[in-house]
Design an enzyme around this catalytic site. Sequence first.
Site, PDB file in Angstrom:
ATOM      1  N   PHE A  16       0.849  -1.186   0.000  1.00  0.00           N
ATOM      2  CA  PHE A  16       0.000   0.000   0.000  1.00  0.00           C
ATOM      3  C   PHE A  16       0.893   1.248   0.000  1.00  0.00           C
ATOM      4  O   PHE A  16       1.884   1.302   0.734  1.00  0.00           O
ATOM      5  CB  PHE A  16      -0.900  -0.016   1.246  1.00  0.00           C
ATOM      6  CG  PHE A  16      -1.975   1.020   1.221  1.00  0.00           C
ATOM      7  CD1 PHE A  16      -3.067   0.879   0.377  1.00  0.00           C
ATOM      8  CD2 PHE A  16      -1.893   2.150   2.021  1.00  0.00           C
ATOM      9  CE1 PHE A  16      -4.065   1.853   0.334  1.00  0.00           C
ATOM     10  CE2 PHE A  16      -2.884   3.119   1.988  1.00  0.00           C
ATOM     11  CZ  PHE A  16      -3.973   2.968   1.144  1.00  0.00           C
ATOM     12  N   ASP A  42       2.186  -5.376   8.069  1.00  0.00           N
ATOM     13  CA  ASP A  42       0.978  -4.555   8.054  1.00  0.00           C
ATOM     14  C   ASP A  42      -0.212  -5.508   7.910  1.00  0.00           C
ATOM     15  O   ASP A  42      -0.322  -6.230   6.907  1.00  0.00           O
ATOM     16  CB  ASP A  42       1.051  -3.558   6.875  1.00  0.00           C
ATOM     17  CG  ASP A  42      -0.138  -2.602   6.844  1.00  0.00           C
ATOM     18  OD1 ASP A  42      -1.203  -2.945   7.389  1.00  0.00           O
ATOM     19  OD2 ASP A  42      -0.001  -1.511   6.243  1.00  0.00           O
ATOM     20  N   TYR A  72     -10.566   0.409  11.256  1.00  0.00           N
ATOM     21  CA  TYR A  72     -11.831   0.722  10.562  1.00  0.00           C
ATOM     22  C   TYR A  72     -12.235  -0.281   9.490  1.00  0.00           C
ATOM     23  O   TYR A  72     -13.291  -0.148   8.898  1.00  0.00           O
ATOM     24  CB  TYR A  72     -11.784   2.125   9.937  1.00  0.00           C
ATOM     25  CG  TYR A  72     -10.534   2.446   9.142  1.00  0.00           C
ATOM     26  CD1 TYR A  72     -10.358   1.970   7.862  1.00  0.00           C
ATOM     27  CD2 TYR A  72      -9.531   3.240   9.696  1.00  0.00           C
ATOM     28  CE1 TYR A  72      -9.218   2.256   7.146  1.00  0.00           C
ATOM     29  CE2 TYR A  72      -8.374   3.535   8.986  1.00  0.00           C
ATOM     30  CZ  TYR A  72      -8.224   3.044   7.709  1.00  0.00           C
ATOM     31  OH  TYR A  72      -7.082   3.333   7.004  1.00  0.00           O
ATOM     32  N   LYS A  73     -11.388  -1.268   9.232  1.00  0.00           N
ATOM     33  CA  LYS A  73     -11.749  -2.234   8.171  1.00  0.00           C
ATOM     34  C   LYS A  73     -12.536  -3.384   8.799  1.00  0.00           C
ATOM     35  O   LYS A  73     -13.680  -3.200   9.202  1.00  0.00           O
ATOM     36  CB  LYS A  73     -10.490  -2.703   7.455  1.00  0.00           C
ATOM     37  CG  LYS A  73      -9.756  -1.579   6.719  1.00  0.00           C
ATOM     38  CD  LYS A  73      -8.492  -2.100   6.079  1.00  0.00           C
ATOM     39  CE  LYS A  73      -7.638  -1.009   5.480  1.00  0.00           C
ATOM     40  NZ  LYS A  73      -8.215  -0.393   4.285  1.00  0.00           N
ATOM     41  N   ARG A 114     -13.009  -4.165  -7.035  1.00  0.00           N
ATOM     42  CA  ARG A 114     -12.560  -4.925  -5.858  1.00  0.00           C
ATOM     43  C   ARG A 114     -13.741  -5.191  -4.936  1.00  0.00           C
ATOM     44  O   ARG A 114     -14.565  -4.300  -4.693  1.00  0.00           O
ATOM     45  CB  ARG A 114     -11.492  -4.079  -5.162  1.00  0.00           C
ATOM     46  CG  ARG A 114     -10.856  -4.710  -3.960  1.00  0.00           C
ATOM     47  CD  ARG A 114      -9.782  -3.815  -3.387  1.00  0.00           C
ATOM     48  NE  ARG A 114     -10.340  -2.716  -2.605  1.00  0.00           N
ATOM     49  CZ  ARG A 114      -9.710  -2.083  -1.607  1.00  0.00           C
ATOM     50  NH1 ARG A 114      -8.470  -2.434  -1.299  1.00  0.00           N
ATOM     51  NH2 ARG A 114     -10.275  -1.106  -0.953  1.00  0.00           N
TER      52      ARG A 114
HETATM   53  C1  LIG Z   1      -2.225  -1.960   3.761  1.00  0.00           C
HETATM   54  C2  LIG Z   1      -2.699  -0.645   4.274  1.00  0.00           C
HETATM   55  N1  LIG Z   1      -1.962   0.026   5.181  1.00  0.00           N
HETATM   56  C3  LIG Z   1      -2.375   1.226   5.664  1.00  0.00           C
HETATM   57  C4  LIG Z   1      -3.564   1.778   5.252  1.00  0.00           C
HETATM   58  C5  LIG Z   1      -4.051   3.108   5.740  1.00  0.00           C
HETATM   59  O1  LIG Z   1      -3.344   3.634   6.776  1.00  0.00           O
HETATM   60  P1  LIG Z   1      -3.942   4.838   7.637  1.00  0.00           P
HETATM   61  O2  LIG Z   1      -4.786   4.219   8.708  1.00  0.00           O
HETATM   62  O3  LIG Z   1      -2.752   5.513   8.182  1.00  0.00           O
HETATM   63  O4  LIG Z   1      -4.754   5.707   6.740  1.00  0.00           O
HETATM   64  C6  LIG Z   1      -4.360   1.107   4.332  1.00  0.00           C
HETATM   65  C7  LIG Z   1      -5.632   1.704   3.892  1.00  0.00           C
HETATM   66  O5  LIG Z   1      -6.401   1.179   3.146  1.00  0.00           O
HETATM   67  C8  LIG Z   1      -3.911  -0.124   3.823  1.00  0.00           C
HETATM   68  O6  LIG Z   1      -4.634  -0.784   2.915  1.00  0.00           O
END
Ligand SMILES: Cc1ncc(COP(=O)(O)O)c(C=O)c1O
Length: 409
Positions: free
Chosen positions: A126, A194, A219-220, A368
């Site tokens: 990402f 991550d 939030y996911k 997606r």
């Molecule tokens: C793999 C990954 N890392 C990080 C994030 C987002 O990070 P943040 O919470 O800092 O916006 C996302 C957002 O979709 C993501 O898919």
Amino acid sequence: MEDLRQRAATLDASDPLAGRRQRFSIPDGLVYLDGNSLGVLPAHVPARVADAVTRGWGQQLIRGWNTEGWIDLPRRIGVRIAPLIGAAAGSVLCADSTSINLAKLLQAALAMVPERQVVLSDTGNFPTDLYVAQGQLAQGGRLVTVAPEDVRAAMTPEVGVLMLTQVDYRTGRLHDMHDLTARARELGIVTIWDLAHSAGALPVDLSGAGADFAVGCGYKYLNGGPGAPAFLYARPDLQDRVGSRLTGWMGHAAPFAFDPDYRPAEGIDRFRVGTPPILSMVALDAALDVFDGVDMQAVRDRSISLGELFIACIDRFAGRFGLELASPRDAARRGSQVSWHCPDGYAVMQALIARGVIGDFREPDLIRFGFAPLYLSHSEVVEAAAILQEILTGRAWDQPRFHARAKVT
Ligand SMILES: Cc1ncc(COP(=O)(O)O)c(C=O)c1O
């Protein structure tokens, strides 16, 4: 698709997680295939947040930090997230955003390998992860990105830190965390995972894999609400040996001593920085109730079952409309999402959303779909595919309003 509808009904009838859906507030008539971006609202969360506002903030005011236990919420939420990611209690902290947590942990990791300031990642990672690494390495060191399938071979003794996202945000491709972490340990490479698209979607075993650090989103699949605070993990035996350079008063050993000199707190608390966003944390804490008593293997089984069914549906018409599966076909190598290369994918997705099927679009041409196993049914998945087929057959997507790009895709 009648046979697939039948199959869906049978699968739903025998599903051990089917009852969990009642605990969510899902708008009528909507098939929500975007829980991998923003999870659905658990039904009891509004009351808990309202209570935190009216009674906590309204009545307790500053006393709430003690009487409501707000001060310990980052750690308490961490204790609840820990079993979902195979971490020991006390090794997870809820704090900040995923990006900021990654920056903190990357600093800690790089400090462990002063002679090897090379971060290895993959080209599918990402962008925020890559941007954070670029920022952290701006004063020296190097970020190396290779194709996801080449990561193992690119691990050499020059690499200091391996920074990967377990489930690819576009394709859903799943890295083998155990294998890559074991190889990293052999080579003395510090690992940061991550778990943005893993936590709450599939069993993760950070302790078993021997991972050093991890981050993830609230939030996911954890359903903490828009912009919910994120989490971080540090291996228990590392916690008192490392720290980040983003040192703030909440990560001090004694914040209310107001000592002018920084002294890190013991354990995971040293990764705290500033005052936690309590209302957002209350929402996430409440949302985590839906995972109480849930077996993550059952979540994984259902996720695979939903994904397999959706692929089987789309396979029926994909060729006719130029759709090409971008995700691994092998479910064991996939997270809880599936995507297709799709001509005019952006417009197709907007038309689908207008028909009540919410997925999303990712550049350059991907439609997606995420499968949040706690609230999605097999029957919904077949309906979503049927609507997609209608849209493609009738070219309903080919209207100016579906081509106009919104800020968030
Ligand atoms: C793999 C990954 N890392 C990080 C994030 C987002 O990070 P943040 O919470 O800092 O916006 C996302 C957002 O979709 C993501 O898919």
